[in-house]
Design an enzyme around this catalytic site. Structure first.
Site, PDB file in Angstrom:
ATOM      1  N   GLU A   1     113.000 -86.098  10.762  1.00 27.31           N
ATOM      2  CA  GLU A   1     111.917 -86.849  11.419  1.00 27.31           C
ATOM      3  C   GLU A   1     111.317 -85.906  12.448  1.00 27.31           C
ATOM      4  OE1 GLU A   1     110.808 -89.760  10.642  1.00 27.31           O
ATOM      5  OE2 GLU A   1     112.376 -90.298   9.224  1.00 27.31           O
TER       6      GLU A   1
ATOM      7  N   CYS B   1     106.774 -89.365  19.116  1.00 26.99           N
ATOM      8  CA  CYS B   1     106.299 -88.714  17.892  1.00 26.99           C
ATOM      9  C   CYS B   1     105.052 -89.366  17.315  1.00 26.99           C
ATOM     10  CB  CYS B   1     107.414 -88.677  16.862  1.00 26.99           C
ATOM     11  SG  CYS B   1     108.116 -90.293  16.554  1.00 26.99           S
TER      12      CYS B   1
HETATM   13  P1  NAD Z   1     114.051 -79.801  19.319  1.00 29.84           P
HETATM   14  O1  NAD Z   1     113.813 -79.528  17.896  1.00 29.84           O
HETATM   15  O2  NAD Z   1     113.882 -78.728  20.311  1.00 29.84           O
HETATM   16  O3  NAD Z   1     115.537 -80.359  19.570  1.00 29.84           O
HETATM   17  C1  NAD Z   1     116.041 -81.476  18.875  1.00 29.84           C
HETATM   18  C2  NAD Z   1     117.554 -81.423  18.844  1.00 29.84           C
HETATM   19  O4  NAD Z   1     117.970 -80.292  18.084  1.00 29.84           O
HETATM   20  C3  NAD Z   1     118.235 -81.311  20.207  1.00 29.84           C
HETATM   21  O5  NAD Z   1     119.360 -82.172  20.217  1.00 29.84           O
HETATM   22  C4  NAD Z   1     118.672 -79.852  20.231  1.00 29.84           C
HETATM   23  O6  NAD Z   1     119.782 -79.625  21.073  1.00 29.84           O
HETATM   24  C5  NAD Z   1     119.025 -79.621  18.780  1.00 29.84           C
HETATM   25  N1  NAD Z   1     119.052 -78.220  18.335  1.00 29.84           N
HETATM   26  C6  NAD Z   1     118.462 -77.147  18.892  1.00 29.84           C
HETATM   27  N2  NAD Z   1     118.714 -76.036  18.163  1.00 29.84           N
HETATM   28  C7  NAD Z   1     119.481 -76.424  17.122  1.00 29.84           C
HETATM   29  C8  NAD Z   1     120.060 -75.738  16.006  1.00 29.84           C
HETATM   30  N3  NAD Z   1     119.908 -74.422  15.827  1.00 29.84           N
HETATM   31  N4  NAD Z   1     120.760 -76.446  15.115  1.00 29.84           N
HETATM   32  C9  NAD Z   1     120.926 -77.776  15.267  1.00 29.84           C
HETATM   33  N5  NAD Z   1     120.419 -78.479  16.301  1.00 29.84           N
HETATM   34  C10 NAD Z   1     119.700 -77.807  17.223  1.00 29.84           C
HETATM   35  O7  NAD Z   1     113.099 -81.058  19.585  1.00 29.84           O
HETATM   36  P2  NAD Z   1     112.804 -81.772  20.938  1.00 29.84           P
HETATM   37  O8  NAD Z   1     112.034 -80.810  21.765  1.00 29.84           O
HETATM   38  O9  NAD Z   1     114.056 -82.370  21.483  1.00 29.84           O
HETATM   39  O10 NAD Z   1     111.877 -82.980  20.457  1.00 29.84           O
HETATM   40  C11 NAD Z   1     110.484 -82.890  20.371  1.00 29.84           C
HETATM   41  C12 NAD Z   1     110.022 -82.974  18.937  1.00 29.84           C
HETATM   42  O11 NAD Z   1     110.646 -84.062  18.257  1.00 29.84           O
HETATM   43  C13 NAD Z   1     108.532 -83.238  18.832  1.00 29.84           C
HETATM   44  O12 NAD Z   1     107.946 -82.406  17.861  1.00 29.84           O
HETATM   45  C14 NAD Z   1     108.478 -84.692  18.375  1.00 29.84           C
HETATM   46  O13 NAD Z   1     107.284 -85.050  17.733  1.00 29.84           O
HETATM   47  C15 NAD Z   1     109.671 -84.789  17.514  1.00 29.84           C
HETATM   48  N6  NAD Z   1     110.078 -86.193  17.324  1.00 29.84           N
HETATM   49  C16 NAD Z   1     109.958 -86.763  16.079  1.00 29.84           C
HETATM   50  C17 NAD Z   1     110.284 -88.096  15.891  1.00 29.84           C
HETATM   51  C18 NAD Z   1     110.173 -88.768  14.539  1.00 29.84           C
HETATM   52  O14 NAD Z   1     110.824 -89.792  14.338  1.00 29.84           O
HETATM   53  N7  NAD Z   1     109.385 -88.265  13.607  1.00 29.84           N
HETATM   54  C19 NAD Z   1     110.744 -88.856  16.967  1.00 29.84           C
HETATM   55  C20 NAD Z   1     110.847 -88.240  18.212  1.00 29.84           C
HETATM   56  C21 NAD Z   1     110.509 -86.902  18.383  1.00 29.84           C
END
Ligand code: NAD
Length: 485
Positions: free
Chosen positions: A246, A280
């Protein structure tokens, strides 16, 4: 005062971390909210093995019992909402009422999953003279849920509830900047379940990598950004894990000239600036016909100007700070580059405590007047409180501009003419289109599979389709003895 310390949760035991991350209030840099235990790679292995061991019993627990426990989880969430909301607000920057509402919405999500599980999991049985066939749904095993910061409890329950309903065990890795409230809730949820069914590990990329490469993990359900999703996809490939993503959205709102502007303006403002734009399916760009542009923009500007930006514990605040430095800097830089490129960015709203503006990641809500449709601020997901408003001449060009993007999560169409709005909705490259609102109704939340097309993700959450992400099919074919056939 000793800071609130949140440990890891493995096999229903609180386990100290190998280090502690200090969690600071994004609205008051000087204030520490607490400390978060960080997991080691060995502890990731412990948690996965505990979840794997618990799977044997949980997957065979009758579905009625799993449903009963899900209902108990929903009741627990409702009861905890008032207590946990303040902590969630302090660590994440989201307003207290928003956090309270989030936990209540999470309870609805759990109840919706409990209500559909029994019918969903029933086998599909057929029989003819020669044989008997049963197509059965079985759980996958250990599921990992990796969560972003912006709505941690809702995003977690969208994974946890269907995963548990189907008989999987789950390990949640919250975001480092919104983990404390969620982790406390998960601890209480885990306590009413057998040990190892729900575990919680804190950390960032290191813990994420250990989880997504572990051979005993069968599925990774991830909510976050596209860059991390690509890394997870590569990491998951070696052991052929199922992945569900997502990801971000750059949701267009197409306003038609017959729209009821009085109704549309507050809904679009709310849909764009709630959570300071950090969600999002927020409205991320607006397309308005030239014929009503000036009137629409003036009214939207008045609406946005009414936002009061302040600390999430301040009851007068209607918009909080950004969640973290990186996102705050990203949005500030985006605005600066837009201005350099000649865009007319208008900062509106007021700071409740102007002298404290630098004490947190505050940004005033902003609109971009007559934004260039090809500009970076229109093309990129901002995930913050700045909304470009683009003028269009005809419907075709509005649809073309809306679809001219690599993201395709949500979208919205605003019109009094239902058929015209529907015909536009059906031409949008999106997983979801809302007409005359910036989100789903309660019925929509139950029945619409949540997710996006193109680079907005893979798979869906919510509804029976979302539950289908947490099962494997097992076909069983009984061949009748020749005498019976
Ligand atoms: P991010 O991708 O930076 O981090 C998300 C998660 O991934 C965190 O828990 C982080 O610690 C973890 N992570 C980081 N590196 C990793 C790795 N190498 N392997 C596994 N996990 C790892 O995202 P963010 O900055 O927390 O969130 C913002 C983004 O999320 C925006 O683009 C937003 O649109 C999206 N989002 C999407 C939805 C949806 O349902 N479509 C909902 C909310 C947010």
């Amino acid at each position: 005062m000793t800071p609130l310390r949140i440990e890891l949760l493995i096999n229903n035991q609180e386990v100290p971390g190998i280090a502690y991350q200090s969690v600071m209030d994004p609205g008051r840099h000087a204030e520490q909210v607490g400390e978060l235990a960080q997991a080691s790679v060995a502890q990731v292995d412990d948690a996965v093995r505990a979840a794997h061991a618990a799977f044997a019993g949980w997957s065979r627990t009758p579905v009625d019992e799993r449903v009963r426990l899900l209902q108990a989880i929903a009741t627990l969430l409702d009861a905890q909402a008032p207590q946990v909301a303040e902590l969630m607000a302090r660590e994440s920057g989201m307003l207290v009422p928003t956090c309270r509402m989030e936990v209540a919405t999470a309870a609805h999500i759990v109840r919706d999953n409990a209500a559909m599980a029994t019918d969903f999991l029933a086998p599909d049985v057929r029989e003819d003279a020669a044989s008997w066939v049963s197509v059965e749904k079985r759980p996958m095993g250990v599921v990992v849920g990796i969560i972003s910061w912006n709505a941690p409890v809702v995003l977690t329950m969208r994974k946890l509830a269907p995963a548990l309903a189907c008989g999987n065990t789950i390990i949640i890795k919250p975001s480092p900047t919104a983990a404390m409230g969620l982790s406390l809730l998960l601890r209480q949820i885990a306590s009413i379940l057998p040990p190892g069914v729900v575990s919680v590990l804190h950390g960032d990329a290191d813990v994420g990598t250990a989880l997504t490469t572990h051979p005993l993990v069968r599925k990774v359900s991830f909510t976050g950004g596209g860059k991390v999703a690509s890394i997870i996809m590569r990491n998951a490939a070696a052991s052929m894990k199922d992945v569900q993503f997502e990801l971000g959205g750059n949701d267009p709102a197409i306003v038609l000239e017959d729209a009821d502007i009085d109704e549309v303006v507050p809904r679009i403002a709310g849909g764009a600036f709630r959570r300071a734009g950090q969600f999002c399916f927020a409205v991320k760009r607006v397309y308005v016909p030239e014929s009503i542009y000036d009137d629409f923009f003036a009214r939207l500007a008045r609406e946005v100007d009414a936002f009061r930006v302040g600390h999430p514990l301040d009851a007068a605040a209607t918009m909080g700070p950004m969640n973290n430095r990186a996102q705050w800097q990203f949005v500030k830089d985006l605005i600066a580059r837009a201005r350099q490129a000649g865009e007319d960015v208008r900062e509106l709203g007021g700071l409740l405590e102007p002298s404290a503006a630098d004490a947190g990641y505050y940004l005033r809500p902003a609109l971009v007047h007559r934004a260039d449709p090809a500009s970076e601020i229109v093309q990129l997901e901002q995930f913050g409180p700045v909304l470009p408003v683009v003028a269009y001449r005809d419907e075709e060009s509005a649809i073309r501009m809306a679809n001219d993007n690599e993201l395709g999560l949500g979208s919205s169409v605003w019109s009094r003419d239902r058929e015209r709005a529907l015909s536009i909705a059906r031409r949008l490259d999106a997983g979801m289109t809302f007409i005359n609102q910036a989100g789903a109704s309660r019925l929509g939340q139950r029945h619409i599979p949540f997710g996006g097309v193109k680079q907005s993700g893979i798979g869906r959450e919510s509804s029976e389709i979302g539950m289908g992400e947490y099962i494997e099919y097992h076909g069983i074919n009984y061949h009748k003895p020749a005498a019976q056939a």
